[in-house]
Motif scaffolding. Sequence first.
Motif: not given
Length: 244
Positions: A153-155, A182-186, A191-195
Amino acid sequence: MSIVRPYGDTTGDGMVQLSFTLPIPHDKRAEGAAVQLANKMGMDPALLVHAKPMGEGFTFFVVYGKVSHLVDTDKVQVVERDFPLLSAKEVNAVIKRKLRRRLNVVGACIGTDAHTVGIDAILNLKGIAGEKGLEYYRELSVTNMGAQVSVPELVEEARAQKADAVLVSQVVTQRDAHLQNTRAMSAAFREALPAGKRPLLIVGGPRFDELMAGDLGVDRIFSRGTTPREVASYLVHALVGSPS
């Protein structure tokens, strides 16, 4: 002086106060166990000054005693503030002049954490300690998702709001839940967005170690005592650049 010793009654006497809970009912044996634990931790002598039952089968203790340990302050590692502390007026002016649009911020408490005091103190208009929250800054667009927000949801919200920065507060720390979340969020943002397309990831809470930002995959960690002004100034420093 870089070498120091704890101070209790007189300078350098090494006296410290320690509190803890043992999973045993309160009786004389429990009190003896508390003193034994304090002795094994280096307190000698150790004086039991408080013992109180904490529900069935648990006892809370406060022990006062002397330790021989020394602290070398020259070897202490901390994260120093490496950006100027700006006023709300300066923050707004820099964003308007350099970014030429509002800076988008999304905040939340993730996982099962229902403690919104921290995130509200930074984001809400009323703020904390006499400082207005980020909603007060006219050049910041703030979305506060509240408590118990899932990482997906945050992503998704960060994507929808085209977030420049994501602020996450974590107060619940049992079994290192704050570190796991925090590790799961980062990882989810990577994974969802490119650098280059990912928002700035910032976490805060009373039990975070500010030196762990790299290990947790975030850009910055703020610990207890952080004010909205500090966060706003960091956002300008990291996303917009020098105020001059």
